[in-house]
Design a protein around this motif. Structure first.
Motif, PDB file in Angstrom:
ATOM      1  N   TYR A 150      -3.350  -6.054   2.548  1.00  0.00           N
ATOM      2  CA  TYR A 150      -3.226  -4.911   1.519  1.00  0.00           C
ATOM      3  C   TYR A 150      -3.438  -3.649   1.430  1.00  0.00           C
ATOM      4  O   TYR A 150      -3.277  -2.736   0.606  1.00  0.00           O
ATOM      5  N   ALA A 151      -4.584  -3.356   2.622  1.00  0.00           N
ATOM      6  CA  ALA A 151      -5.045  -2.160   2.486  1.00  0.00           C
ATOM      7  C   ALA A 151      -4.024  -1.163   2.802  1.00  0.00           C
ATOM      8  O   ALA A 151      -2.977  -1.315   3.640  1.00  0.00           O
ATOM      9  N   ASN A 152      -4.003  -0.043   2.279  1.00  0.00           N
ATOM     10  CA  ASN A 152      -3.015   1.062   2.434  1.00  0.00           C
ATOM     11  C   ASN A 152      -3.018   1.455   3.870  1.00  0.00           C
ATOM     12  O   ASN A 152      -4.201   1.723   4.580  1.00  0.00           O
ATOM     13  N   GLY A 153      -1.774   1.950   4.703  1.00  0.00           N
ATOM     14  CA  GLY A 153      -1.765   2.016   6.134  1.00  0.00           C
ATOM     15  C   GLY A 153      -2.528   3.382   6.277  1.00  0.00           C
ATOM     16  O   GLY A 153      -3.234   3.563   7.231  1.00  0.00           O
ATOM     17  N   SER A 154      -2.401   4.294   5.257  1.00  0.00           N
ATOM     18  CA  SER A 154      -3.421   5.528   5.600  1.00  0.00           C
ATOM     19  C   SER A 154      -4.830   5.256   5.560  1.00  0.00           C
ATOM     20  O   SER A 154      -5.465   5.873   6.295  1.00  0.00           O
ATOM     21  N   SER A 155      -5.148   4.582   4.957  1.00  0.00           N
ATOM     22  CA  SER A 155      -6.583   4.313   4.944  1.00  0.00           C
ATOM     23  C   SER A 155      -7.111   3.694   6.229  1.00  0.00           C
ATOM     24  O   SER A 155      -8.390   4.161   6.951  1.00  0.00           O
ATOM     25  N   THR A 156      -6.248   2.698   6.883  1.00  0.00           N
ATOM     26  CA  THR A 156      -6.688   2.150   8.244  1.00  0.00           C
ATOM     27  C   THR A 156      -6.590   3.191   9.204  1.00  0.00           C
ATOM     28  O   THR A 156      -7.261   3.456   9.977  1.00  0.00           O
ATOM     29  N   ALA A 157      -5.637   4.186   9.046  1.00  0.00           N
ATOM     30  CA  ALA A 157      -5.346   5.421  10.302  1.00  0.00           C
ATOM     31  C   ALA A 157      -6.649   6.311  10.094  1.00  0.00           C
ATOM     32  O   ALA A 157      -7.018   6.556  11.026  1.00  0.00           O
ATOM     33  N   TYR A 158      -6.880   6.573   8.678  1.00  0.00           N
ATOM     34  CA  TYR A 158      -8.176   7.452   8.428  1.00  0.00           C
ATOM     35  C   TYR A 158      -9.427   6.779   9.137  1.00  0.00           C
ATOM     36  O   TYR A 158     -10.222   7.518   9.844  1.00  0.00           O
ATOM     37  N   ILE A 159      -9.648   5.332   8.905  1.00  0.00           N
ATOM     38  CA  ILE A 159     -10.983   4.904   9.640  1.00  0.00           C
ATOM     39  C   ILE A 159     -10.794   4.895  10.863  1.00  0.00           C
ATOM     40  O   ILE A 159     -11.972   5.229  11.754  1.00  0.00           O
ATOM     41  N   THR A 160      -9.689   4.523  11.745  1.00  0.00           N
ATOM     42  CA  THR A 160      -9.695   4.671  13.071  1.00  0.00           C
ATOM     43  C   THR A 160      -9.608   5.767  13.704  1.00  0.00           C
ATOM     44  O   THR A 160     -10.541   6.353  14.677  1.00  0.00           O
ATOM     45  N   LYS A 161      -8.677   6.652  13.180  1.00  0.00           N
ATOM     46  CA  LYS A 161      -8.751   8.068  13.751  1.00  0.00           C
ATOM     47  C   LYS A 161      -9.547   9.039  13.371  1.00  0.00           C
ATOM     48  O   LYS A 161     -10.102   9.699  14.305  1.00  0.00           O
ATOM     49  N   THR A 162      -9.933   9.227  12.130  1.00  0.00           N
ATOM     50  CA  THR A 162     -10.826  10.543  11.701  1.00  0.00           C
ATOM     51  C   THR A 162     -12.243   9.953  11.783  1.00  0.00           C
ATOM     52  O   THR A 162     -12.920  10.600  12.197  1.00  0.00           O
ATOM     53  N   LEU A 163     -12.390   8.661  11.205  1.00  0.00           N
ATOM     54  CA  LEU A 163     -13.995   8.269  11.188  1.00  0.00           C
ATOM     55  C   LEU A 163     -14.372   7.720  12.646  1.00  0.00           C
ATOM     56  O   LEU A 163     -15.579   7.383  12.954  1.00  0.00           O
ATOM     57  N   GLY A 164     -13.034   7.451  13.297  1.00  0.00           N
ATOM     58  CA  GLY A 164     -13.444   6.675  14.788  1.00  0.00           C
ATOM     59  C   GLY A 164     -14.318   5.393  14.657  1.00  0.00           C
ATOM     60  O   GLY A 164     -15.073   4.952  15.551  1.00  0.00           O
TER      61      GLY A 164
END
Ligand code: NG1
Ligand code: ZN
Length: 533
Positions: free
Chosen positions: A335-349
Motif C-alpha cells: 500500500y506504500a505509494n510508488g513515489s515514496s518507494t522511488a524516493y527512498i531508493t533513488k533519492t535517499l539511496g
C-alpha cells in the motif's frame, strides 16, 4: 486446579453459534460477543507467562479505529512485541471451545503439549482504551487470571503503545539485560520520551503550535499529560476531538483512519493555511499529519511521508556522528505509494523491503537492518535498532564537536522512539523534532516527493478466503486467471500499479490502484474491482 476455571468460565459463556479467529489485530468484533473470548485470552496470557518462566505478558483491550460498539483484545509478548505467531492458533483454539469441559481439555492439552510448568508464577499486566465496554471485559479477564492464580496489575486506561512500553520495561529490569528499557510507570513513559524530545530541541527553533485530533479517544488525556510534562514553551499543542466522556464520539468523523481514508480534515478542525495538523487513532498507535495549502487544498502526510522523513534524518545523523557501519533501511507494504518507494531508493539511496500487511511482518523485516524504519501507509510504524546499533551508538567516540553533537542527538533519538511498537505520541514528537532540525514546515516536507494518484476500494465477495497471494500480497495466485486479467489492465495505464488481496480484519477484498492521473487511478481500481467480484 481445573474446577476454579470451570466455575469462573461459567460466568463468561461462549455464544453458541460464533467462531472466533485471532487476526492481524487480535480478536476484534462487536463488544457484546467478546466476553468469553477475553476470559479465555486471560487463561492463555497466564500460560504464555508460565511458558516464558514468569516473564510479564500484556493484555490490551481495544478496538483501535473501529466504531464505538466494537472492542478487541490482543496479547503483548515480553519485549513489547505482538504475540508470537504460533500462539495465535492456541488463542483461537481456546476461544472456540464450545463449553467449559472442552475449554479445560484444550487448556490442559496446551499445558502438556507445550510442556508448561504451571507451578511457575504467572504475571500479566493489562490496560484498556476509553470504550464503554472496557470495564466489563476487564472483569472477564481478571476472573480468568484469578481462577488460575496468576498475579496481575491493572493499569487502567492507557494507549496501546504505553502498555507495550510497560511490558518491555518490566521484562528488562533484570539480568541478562544491562539496563531497563525505562521506568515501568506511565509517568516513566512521559519522562523518557519527553526528556529526549527536550534534549533534541536544544538550540533549535521552537516549533510553532500544532493541532492534534485525538479521535475522541485515549490519546487525548495521554497527550495532555505528555504536553504538561514537556511544557508549552517547546511543545505547543492544541488538542481537538478529546471528548472521551462521550463514548459514542470515538473515531466518529475524526481520527487517523478517517483522515487517511476520506482524505479530508476532520470537520472539528478549524485550521489556518500551512498550519501543522495531526490525527491519532482510537488507541493512539497510528499517526498521520496534514495541512491545508495556501489555496485551501487538503494535503495528507501519511505513514509513507513519515517513514521517508525519519529515514532521511537518521541516515544524516548517523553519517554526521562519524558512524559508517550501520545499515539504515525502510520496510513498507504494497500500500506504500510508488513515489515514496522511488524516493527512498533513488533519492535517499536506501534499501526497501516490502512485506505483507500487518505490523508484525514489517517489524520482523525491520530487524534485518541496524536502523530499520517501518511504517504502514496508514501511519502505524516506528524504528527498530539492532543490538549492534545500540552498542555502536552508545560507545562510539566522536572526533569533532560536530560529531559529538550529532551523536548526542542520535542517543536522544533512540530514547525518543518507542521501539516496541508503532506509537503515535512518540512518533508525533519524532516528527516535530525532525521538522525543527530541518527548519521545515509541512509544505517543505510535502514537497520531498509527490504521491501518485491512488485509490483504495473495498469489494464484497462471496468468499474472500478464495483469494491467495504471493510476492508480499502484490500478486494473486488464486482464483486462477484473475492475476492475468489484472496485469493486462495495469499495462494500459501510465505508471499503473494495482493489486487485490483479502482483508485480514474485514470480510472483504481490498483493491488498490495507482496511476499517473487521478481519473486513471480511479478507473483502474474500478476495473480491477470488476474482475475480482
Ligand atoms: P486489512 O484489513 O488486512 O487490510 C487493515 C489495514 C492494515 C493494518 C490492519 C490492522 C489497510 C489497507 N489495511 O488491514 O494496514 O493496519 O488493518 O489494523 O490500511
Ligand atoms: Zn490503533
Amino acid at each position: 486446579m481445573t474446577s476454579p476455571i470451570i466455575e469462573a468460565s461459567q460466568k463468561h459463556p461462549k455464544p453458541e453459534d460464533k467462531t472466533f479467529g485471532y487476526g492481524t489485530a487480535g480478536f476484534r468484533m462487536k463488544a457484546n460477543l467478546l466476553d468469553s473470548v477475553v476470559f479465555r485470552v486471560g487463561l492463555l496470557a497466564a500460560l504464555r507467562s508460565q511458558k516464558l518462566n514468569g516473564k510479564t505478558i500484556g493484555v490490551m483491550i481495544t478496538a483501535s479505529h473501529n466504531v464505538p460498539e466494537d472492542n478487541g483484545v490482543k496479547l503483548v509478548d515480553p519485549m513489547g512485541e505482538m504475540l508470537e505467531a504460533s500462539w495465535e492458533a492456541y488463542a483461537t483454539s481456546l476461544a472456540n471451545a464450545q463449553n467449559e469441559e472442552e475449554l479445560v481439555a484444550r487448556y490442559e492439552h496446551l499445558i502438556s503439549s507445550l510442556k508448561i510448568n504451571t507451578s511457575t508464577p504467572a504475571h500479566v499486566i493489562l490496560a484498556k482504551d476509553t470504550r464503554e465496554s472496557g470495564p466489563a471485559l476487564v472483569t472477564a479477564l481478571t476472573d480468568a487470571l484469578t481462577s488460575v492464580g496468576a498475579k496481575y496489575d491493572d493499569y487502567g486506561i492507557l494507549t496501546t503503545p504505553q502498555l507495550h512500553y510497560l511490558v518491555r520495561c518490566l521484562n528488562t529490569q533484570h539480568p541478562p539485560h544491562t539496563e531497563p528499557y525505562g521506568e515501568p510507570t506511565e509517568e516513566g513513559y512521559y519522562k523518557k520520551i519527553g526528556s529526549a524530545y527536550a534534549k533534541l530541541l536544544q538550540g533549535k527553533p521552537r516549533p510553532g503550535p500544532i493541532t492534534v485530533d485525538c479521535a475522541n479517544g485515549v490519546g487525548a488525556p495521554k497527550l495532555k499529560a505528555l504536553a504538561e510534562y514537556i511544557g508549552k514553551e517547546i511543545f505547543d499543542v492544541k488538542i481537538v476531538n478529546d471528548l472521551v466522556d462521550q463514548p459514542s464520539k470515538l473515531n466518529y468523523q475524526c481520527g487517523a483512519d478517517f483522515v487517511k481514508t476520506q482524505q479530508r480534515l476532520p470537520p472539528a478542525s478549524q485550521v489556518s493555511p500551512l498550519a501543522r495538523c495531526a490525527s491519532l487513532d482510537g488507541d493512539a498507535d497510528r499517526l498521520v499529519y496534514y495541512f491545508a495549502d495556501s489555496d485551501g487544498t487538503f494535503r495528507l502526510l501519511d505513514g509513507d511521508k513519515i517513514a521517508t522523513l525519519v529515514a532521511s534524518f537518521i541516515t544524516d545523523l548517523v553519517k554526521s556522528a562519524g558512524i559508517s557501519d550501520l545499515k539504515v533501511g525502510v520496510v513498507q507494504t504494497a500500500y506504500a505509494n510508488g513515489s515514496s518507494t522511488a524516493y527512498i531508493t533513488k533519492t535517499l539511496g536506501l534499501p526497501v523491503i516490502c512485506t505483507p500487511t500487518g505490523v508484525k511482518h514489517l517489524h520482523h523485516a525491520a530487524t534485518k537492518f541496524d536502523c530499520g524504519v517501518y511504517f504502514e501507509a496508514n501511519g502505524h510504524g516506528t524504528v527498530v535498532f539492532s543490538h549492534a546499533a545500540h552498542t555502536t551508538i552508545a560507545s562510539h567516540s566522536p572526533e569533532s564537536p560536530a560529531q559529538a553533537s550529532a551523536l548526542e542527538n542520535l542517543r536522544a533519538l533512540v530514547d525518543l522512539i518507542n521501539e516496541a511498537v508503532g506509537d503515535a505520541l512518540s512518533d508525533l514528537l519524532l516528527v516535530e523534532v525532525i521538522l525543527a532540525h530541518k527548519r521545515w514546515g509541512p509544505k517543505e516536507w510535502d514537497s520531498t516527493y509527490t504521491d501518485l494518484p491512488n485509490r483504495l476500494v473495498r469489494v464484497e465477495v462471496k468468499d474472500r478466503t478464495a483469494f491467495k497471494t504471493t510476492d508480499a500480497e502484490r500478486k494473486l495466485v488464486e482464483p486462477a486467471g484473475v492475476q492475468e486479467k489484472i496485469d493486462s489492465l495495469v499495462g494500459k495505464y501510465k505508471q499503473g500499479r494495482a493489486f487485490a488481496r483479502a482483508s485480514g480484519t474485514e470480510d472483504a477484498v481490498r483493491v488498490y490502484s495507482e496511476a499517473a492521473e487521478r481519473g486513471e487511478a480511479e478507473e483502474l481500481a474500478r476495473l480491477v474491482a470488476d474482475v475480482v467480484v
